[in-house]
Design an enzyme around this catalytic site. Sequence first.
Site, short mmCIF file in Angstrom:
data_model
loop_
_atom_site.label_atom_id
_atom_site.label_comp_id
_atom_site.label_asym_id
_atom_site.label_seq_id
_atom_site.Cartn_x
_atom_site.Cartn_y
_atom_site.Cartn_z
N GLN A 325 0.85 -1.19 0.00
CA GLN A 325 0.00 0.00 0.00
C GLN A 325 0.90 1.25 0.00
O GLN A 325 1.49 1.57 1.05
CB GLN A 325 -0.93 0.03 1.22
CG GLN A 325 -2.18 -0.81 1.06
CD GLN A 325 -1.98 -2.26 1.46
OE1 GLN A 325 -1.03 -2.59 2.14
NE2 GLN A 325 -2.88 -3.13 1.04
N ASP A 478 5.28 -1.74 4.27
CA ASP A 478 5.79 -3.05 4.73
C ASP A 478 4.73 -4.15 4.63
O ASP A 478 4.73 -5.09 5.41
CB ASP A 478 6.32 -2.97 6.17
CG ASP A 478 7.48 -1.99 6.30
OD1 ASP A 478 8.06 -1.61 5.25
OD2 ASP A 478 7.81 -1.60 7.42
N HIS A 479 3.82 -4.00 3.68
CA HIS A 479 2.82 -5.04 3.44
C HIS A 479 3.15 -5.70 2.11
O HIS A 479 2.59 -5.34 1.07
CB HIS A 479 1.39 -4.46 3.41
CG HIS A 479 1.07 -3.64 4.62
ND1 HIS A 479 0.17 -2.59 4.60
CD2 HIS A 479 1.52 -3.73 5.90
CE1 HIS A 479 0.09 -2.07 5.81
NE2 HIS A 479 0.90 -2.74 6.62
N ILE A 480 4.07 -6.67 2.16
CA ILE A 480 4.57 -7.28 0.93
C ILE A 480 3.50 -8.23 0.37
O ILE A 480 3.03 -9.12 1.07
CB ILE A 480 5.86 -8.06 1.21
CG1 ILE A 480 6.88 -7.15 1.88
CG2 ILE A 480 6.42 -8.68 -0.07
CD1 ILE A 480 7.99 -7.91 2.57
#
Lengths: 545, 476
Positions: A325, A478-480
């Site tokens: 995101q 940090d939302h892979i």
Amino acid sequence: MANADSADVVIVGTGVVGCTIALEALAAGCSVLMLEAGPRVERWQIVENFRNLPPSLKAHWDAAYPPKPWAPHLETYSEASAGDYLQLEGPDARAYQQGYVRYAGGATWHWAGICWRLTPDDMRLKSLYGVGRDWAFDYNTLEPYYTRAEYAMGVCGPSDPALQWPPIRSKPYPMGPTPFGPGEQRFTDAAARIGLRNLPSAQARNSGISYHDRPPCCGNNNCFPVCPIGAKYDAATTLPKIESMGGVIMPNAVVYRVETGSKNAVQAVHFYDQDKVSHRVTGKLFVIACNGIETPKILLLSKDQQNPNGVANSSDQVGRNMMDQPKIIAKITMAEPMWTGVGPVQSSSIMDTSQGAFRSEHSGALIRMENAARSGQAGVAALKKGLVGKALDTEIRRLAACTGQVTIEHEPLPSAINRLTLSDKKDWLGLNKPNIYYDVGDYVRRSADQYSVPIVKRLIAELGATESEIGTEFAHSDHIMGGCIMGNDPSASVVDADCRAHDHANLFLPGGAAMTTGGSGNSTLTMVALAMKASDAIISQLKAG
Amino acid sequence: MTRLARPFVVAVVLLLAVGTMSACLAAEPNGVDPDSIKRGAYLATASDCAACHTAPGGLAFAGGLPIASPVGTIFSTNITPSASAGIGNYSEVDFARAVRRGVRKDGGNLYPAMPYTSYRLLTDADIHDLYNYFRHGVAAVDLVPRRTALPFPMNIRASMIGWNLLFLSSASFVADPHQSADWNRGAYLANGPAHCSTCHTPRGFLMQELSGSNLAGGQVGPWFAPNITSDASSGIGSWTQQELVQYLRTGSLPPKARAAGSMGEAVEHSFQYLTSADVAAIATYIRAIPAVHDGSDSQSRFGYGTAGSMLGTLRGANGIRSDTGTSPTGAELFLSNCASCHASRGQGSKDDYYPSLFHNSVTGAANSSNLIATILYGVDRKISSGQAYMPGFGGHKTDPSQFNDNEIVLLANYVFQQYGRAGTTVSRGDVAVVRQGGPSSSLVLLAQIGVAAAACVLLLLVLFLIFRAARRRRTA
């Protein structure tokens, strides 16, 4: 019974997805061996690492988790360190500086614990808005797995459907929500005055009661980079339970090759130990649960005669569709104290802004007031002003009480050009480092220009901020996600609806890598729901022989 | 049954295999006074039958709870009205004999883990009400729990006949006309159903309560039930009536004492539900218990220690802790594991949810069991106003943080030194004993030796007789 070189289920990665599958498989009577690239440490050691950090490093969530030479991850403390492992290129390269830790327990060590579900619309972007892709199944198919994931992790949330997101649930949350701190309440009130609902977040955090041998949250407010008491779920809390059920966990085991055999079934994985000695592990069924960067990296490293593009990659989709995101940050200063920092680091968001007909033109977005205590940043900022003595004290107090941060997280689209490949640069073990090309895309840029940032400007005005500074560069959340995208068509996707590789009947690639779209909320709960769905498939496949 | 040493491996395996259960409460009891059933339910609560006969997560009164005792693990029995698995075939006379004399319907003796030495005081009227409750107020469960199998010679239940001859009084409760009605009610409850002495009175070599040291403190599995006599320094003589009532009702009397282990369960399952008058009566009686003083106690256990912290000497001295292999210090373990809740100076929280570690009965104790057991097993006490919870640090295999014995030694010694009775020390042996569920008795071994010795004597005697008979034959 698992031993060090064979098991019914061999799981690569000990993060939230690997641990979820391990617990499910062990409960069903399967033997489980887990291979973790990084070290295994105790919670108290991470707490001490964090508390010993200088103030300038305390906001670097990875700093309490220094990587081992054999299991590098991105270190944010300087531009040079940030570029050492992950090789990034493209117009928004810096927006893919993903924070994750290669430690037993994985990146949930330093997550906020937020557990948003996708909405039914988030899973049908192509048919509703003509963009992105549709998922291989609908929300109703995923819902029971969401519920199981919430009960496995211990998710707190509101019982009033008017405050739930989305309010389509088969069971209530296992616990009630955490109360808002004063800063979040103020933000909620301001949002309501301009017609926006700030909802309590669903969080994998014990609110008021114990859950699964973990205590209730006591508001230390350092969910990043570690919950000192384990009130927040993280996968590390489940490692003793996995062992008590007979699971074997091997840290410092860096898997670098997936070996295929007859009928293209996976027959082994190979790993290096910390002395660079290679080992081979066999099993009936293999799970690679290393999320969207390390999972595709291992597959691409595993080229063989049957799989010249890498394992699971006959579609050429491994490594493509990398998502996160893209985030915009707004810093605000108030004339009077607002007091963020009471309670967990995040516990609410505006979600309605993620949905709407506009999604045929631009992305939706989540908007939230961060609830992290400001004292650390306030101290650093006041020192930089050169103040001393009582003036320094007063300024730290003012900045800690009166400043805040509003965050926008934009929904990404899966795009083939956002691609992970193997860099020519090698790491300590001689393995190729991952290289990622990243462009947030016009769909997100249009949202920031025409939609999300204008809303945040109205919110800031309504809050009565005296100063504000809205970032102009996208940042990472940090939302892979992506990298092994799920779909029904084997020529256009990597895994099927159970996260099973189209190319290999006994290889599962569950978690963020499999996500078809990302929505505006963070990915963890969906990753765990997919892990639950994959677990059912894994167990029935093993029982069928 | 007694709260003697609740289990730490709560294996409810038996109950997972759900058998057939008659889910309905007994239908319209035939001619049984509903008020009698109600009174019986209250007495069952006051006697805390559920603490042992209901396993956590199990069906009410279906038994199966493993109870660690110094002579081995005892499994509680099914006391539902099931004819096949419970006490459905018991007459009121059978029931009274089991509760007051420790003898089953089939004549087999119960082990005194069942506190029949206390329950013997129950009046006929109360036994009648209890019987009606267990016949008509409890759902029958047709599940036979795991059988107790103590080591030889304890597996010979008849050995309890001798024990009962020595230690089971046949006297019933007699009111003391010189005391108030309140005191007498308290005496009946405390000595009878509430069976305080089962845990709080030290036990002798044969596991009998030492009546000369009534309520002077006893070991209960891994926990130590402290001295609750009226002695000002060794007991609770410094507590007011109101304080004792508050403690019994809530399990919490900040900063002095919190109920954990078996006492936490007693508050959770029993005391919080008793009437105000009954709790007050118990407090009146307990506060009048003759003082038993321990000469080593120069001050009360509620007065030791002060706030303090070694934060200043530690912070920043050992940057990345996970990369240095050195053993932690007690102060480090405290700051990284305990201070996030108990605060950096050990003062607890302002709302008293997190106890202060000084002026606290656990850290002020001469006996280290309760501090070790609290660290290992944590606290989980639920009362109507909420839960008091602390995680365990390795007493259960599923605890997220697993301390080894050495880490517990370091931490417990630091806490005693920094916040409590500095003279109390903890060794690895102490931790090992608490981790295994409390001290085991040498009674089994001695009894086995005794039986072996008797067998030898018998054998020699037989040989002698044979030898003599042979000689006689020769001489004949």
